[in-house]
Enzyme design. Structure first.
Site, PDB file in Angstrom:
ATOM      1  NE  ARG A 186      -3.712   0.406   2.228  1.00 22.53           N
ATOM      2  CZ  ARG A 186      -3.940   1.244   3.236  1.00 22.53           C
ATOM      3  NH1 ARG A 186      -3.453   0.985   4.425  1.00 22.53           N
ATOM      4  NH2 ARG A 186      -4.639   2.334   3.042  1.00 22.53           N
ATOM      5  CG  ASP A 187       3.684   4.314   1.442  1.00 25.37           C
ATOM      6  OD1 ASP A 187       3.327   5.099   0.542  1.00 25.37           O
ATOM      7  OD2 ASP A 187       4.373   4.662   2.417  1.00 25.37           O
ATOM      8  CB  ILE A 188       4.704   0.534  -4.163  1.00 28.64           C
ATOM      9  CG1 ILE A 188       4.334  -0.824  -3.570  1.00 28.64           C
ATOM     10  CG2 ILE A 188       5.838   0.386  -5.184  1.00 28.64           C
ATOM     11  CD1 ILE A 188       5.466  -1.504  -2.836  1.00 28.64           C
ATOM     12  CG  ASN A 192       8.329   3.121   1.564  1.00 28.24           C
ATOM     13  OD1 ASN A 192       9.049   3.690   2.373  1.00 28.24           O
ATOM     14  ND2 ASN A 192       7.026   3.300   1.511  1.00 28.24           N
TER      15      ASN A 192
END
Length: 267
Positions: A186-188, A192
């Site tokens: 959910r936070d590509i 990250n």
């Protein structure tokens, strides 16, 4: 003029003393933190592996946590320590974070996902933290790689293409494993996606990730990341595994154009 000059000198001396006191206070606070960390078997270290103050061990900051370079007092190896502030959080949220951490500790090695080794709660200056000890990716983030002078100056030749394809394959392997185990990232984004010393991918920062329930294939929360598909971001639709893949497509464009999304949209 003489009085003004004397006054300016007094002000400079006062400012200098304030700066010294601020530095001393920060150093004492860092020593307190170091003492607490020793109780859990780690210490802050600089890039050479030497014990240092907290600020010198700083690696980066996310939405709700800061990460530092530490050395284990047991095996002498370097690790990254993520410190998540628990201040203001209700117990149910803390419990959810602990369950999330436990899920990450149980992930198999070998799928290009950052490894998690331990978690513990600690109190420093009356502030409570969840500390997560994890693999230290010495190569830094993919975002830093893209912004580096060497990457910016390099041409997109066969060697660069092969490197980008290798990174994509490694990220896809991480997705395959995560999605197969009911997990969304959910936070590509490049910040990250970390790199080891030899340039291998390590997917990290699962701060926004959630486990999929056995009975639902979509998230019950709304996706807010800039890397979500435009349609879903505009219409408040729910997030699923395909959006991780959409985010990967944006990462690919950043690798090819050598321009981060944040630079394109001016944020």
């Amino acid at each position: 003029d003489k009085q003004m000059k004397e006054k300016d000198e007094q002000m400079k001396e006062k400012d200098g003393r304030i700066a010294e006191l601020t530095h001393e206070l920060a150093a004492e606070k860092s020593k307190t933190t170091q003492f607490v960390l020793r109780q859990h078997g780690v210490i802050f270290v600089d890039k050479h592996g030497n014990e240092c103050l907290k600020d010198e061990a700083y690696l980066g900051k996310g939405v709700s946590a800061s990460t530092y370079r530490v050395k284990s007092l047991d095996d002498g190896q370097l690790y990254a320590l993520k410190m998540v502030s628990l201040e203001g959080l209700v117990q149910s949220t803390v419990d959810e974070m602990l369950r999330e951490a436990d899920f990450l500790f149980n992930l198999e090695a070998g799928h290009h996902i950052i490894r998690y080794f331990a978690r513990f709660q600690m109190t420093i200056d009356s502030n409570n933290y969840l500390a997560i000890k994890m693999e230290y990716a010495q190569g830094g983030s993919l975002a830093a790689k893209i912004k580096s002078d060497a990457y910016q100056a390099g041409a997109f030749d066969e060697a660069r293409e092969a490197q980008v394809l290798a990174w994509l394959e490694q990220i896809a392997d991480a997705f395959h494993y995560l999605h197969g185990n009911g997990k969304l990232h959910r936070d590509i984004h490049p910040g990250n996606i970390l790199l080891t010393a030899d340039g291998k991918v390590r997917l990290a920062d699962f701060g926004l990730s959630k486990e999929l329930s056995a009975s639902a294939s979509k998230m019950s929360t709304v996706m807010a990341s800039q890397y979500a598909s435009k349609e879903k971001a505009m219409n408040g639709l729910k997030y699923d595994g395909r959006d991780d893949c959409w985010g990967l497509g944006i990462v690919l464009s950043e690798l090819v154009t050598k321009t981060l999304l944040s630079q394109r949209i001016g944020k």
